[in-house]
Design a protein around this motif. Sequence first.
Motif, short mmCIF file in Angstrom:
data_model
loop_
_atom_site.label_atom_id
_atom_site.label_comp_id
_atom_site.label_asym_id
_atom_site.label_seq_id
_atom_site.Cartn_x
_atom_site.Cartn_y
_atom_site.Cartn_z
N GLY A 81 0.78 -1.23 0.00
CA GLY A 81 0.00 0.00 0.00
C GLY A 81 0.81 1.27 0.00
N ASN A 116 -2.61 3.54 -1.46
CA ASN A 116 -3.03 2.53 -0.48
C ASN A 116 -3.87 1.41 -1.06
OD1 ASN A 116 -6.12 2.77 0.58
ND2 ASN A 116 -5.41 4.76 -0.18
N LYS A 133 -2.60 -2.34 -1.89
CA LYS A 133 -2.21 -3.26 -0.81
C LYS A 133 -2.91 -4.60 -0.96
CE LYS A 133 -1.93 -3.85 4.15
NZ LYS A 133 -2.37 -5.25 4.04
N ARG A 166 -9.30 1.49 3.34
CA ARG A 166 -8.98 1.56 1.92
C ARG A 166 -9.91 2.54 1.21
NH1 ARG A 166 -4.48 0.46 2.88
NH2 ARG A 166 -4.24 -1.39 4.16
#
Length: 595
Positions: free
Chosen positions: A246, A250, A253, A409
């Motif tokens: 990430g 991000n 990830k 996320r």
Amino acid sequence: MKLFQQLLVAPAALGLLAPVAASAAELNINGVSDYAASGEQVTSISQFSDVYPTDWAYQALSNLIERYGCVAGYPNGTYRGQRAMTRFEAAALLNACLDRVTEVTDELKRLMAEFEKELAILKGRVDGLEARVGELEATQFSTTTKLKGQTTFVTGAVNAGGDDASKYIRSFDVNGNTVKVQRKNRNTKFSKSGLNGGANAYNRNYGAWAFNYDQRLAFNTSFTGKDKLYARLRAGNFVGENAFNGQGVNLTKLDIAENTSAATNNSVVLDRLYYKFPVGKEFTVIAGALARNTESLALWPSVYNKGGAKILDWTALMGTSGVYNKETGQLIGAYWKQKVKKGSNALSVSVNYVADDGDGNETDPTTGGFMTDNSQASFLAQLGYGGPQWGLAFAYRYGQCDSGNGYRRGTEFAKASNWNNQCWYTDANGDTVRTGSSANSYALNAYWQPKNAGWIPSVSLGWGINNTTSDNKLGGSAITTQSWMAGLKWDDVFLKGNDLGFAFGQPTFSTNNDSCDSTKYYSNSTRCSSTPFDGNYAFELYYNFQVTDNIAITPAVFYLSRPMGQNTRNLVENGQGYDGQFNIFGGLIQTTFKF
């Protein structure tokens, strides 16, 4: 006489021999003659007119007649059970029974000879099993604990496409007017606070091919057969400037990339420790010093990853990461699940509280503690109804000053705006002040799968909405965000046990920004906007090839259309706003070994 014969004769001796001292004077020759002359073996005890079920030896006599057929009566159909027995009569009876025993023994010998090979094989197998059981008992490290392991290799890379934003640099005055535009050095480092450096800079920093691993060793201990003490050791190398962890953006990830601290790179750490036990038939209580909220639920309302593989962290959380945010730390929780017939849908209620690890284990209430104002905690509640074929759940999470990790996320704009939910900020006087911030997140998830594998896939759906509150908002930052995902999975594709998965949707993105004014602007000089322009679509495709029961190879690809979200819109030329382009494509091969 052999032991087997003695066992067969014993009932006759016990049931029929009377303690009579038979001398020559007492011998009844006529009686012996009558008994011996009858020669009629009876086949049922009912043939005796003078034997009744109430007689104390009734069962013994019945067994001798029906099992061995060695009891004879007198010519008149009587047994005369109360009459004293002479030694001659006893000899006649025992001789008849021994003849039957000999017949049975001969039959057994014939059968044993016929199946001699099969019996030898069975004996060898039993001896082998006994030896293996003895070896296991001698070498086992615990009678209550089972060890399960999982090793995962990941090799792959990511590549960004779109504009090369490194040729521009922006500066604004307090009114948002451009005061400086110039070319930047092409070696500018990519900054996830905006498109600083653009696609080329991202590829320079995160575009290399990588080979990573994750190792897990789980110890499952049960003291009653129904409880579980769970401890897990973990090591990995998803650290540093690693896109699969990430970094940079991000949303790249992976679910498997959880060992993120540089201090634990290639080091073994304890990352789970909790105890779960039943209370009655329908309640379960969980308490742990290192436990996760998503692992303390009675129902997981998705089948997208069931039996398949987990690739992106966002899809593994059903697209509703604002609620199911993998908060890990000091946890207490419980769930109730309706007891129903196996295979039927059941109603369930789950609740848990987690203080963020690093805060919940402190004793200073001004910076941490368990169930304090500064625990950075999450409270998760879920109402679910589901079974093997379909199910749905509604969930709510309250986040206490999540410090940027609450929604887990999303677009970089939405993630950066999570600072509104931090516990502390520095005021104009330089003092550290508590914000009193919080987050309220809601999720609705559902799944359905066909009874038999075929062309029709299973369907998993998720939708979530989040709202942050704070006394220290900054103009233009996100205060309301949403997310959604649809996951399709086909079972037994090409070969039995192999699965194909495809997911698409929008990770957490802003749908309502805080209002702008002339005194509020971004510290990174990005122009303030009250209108959300944070859209981004994500796609994932994987094929899970089950090589053996313990080895799976999973090639996968993913695409993020606009992972910077509203931050993509920060290119300025000649004082005019410009909608930059920035997307990421990733490919990998994930190999999993289970033992």
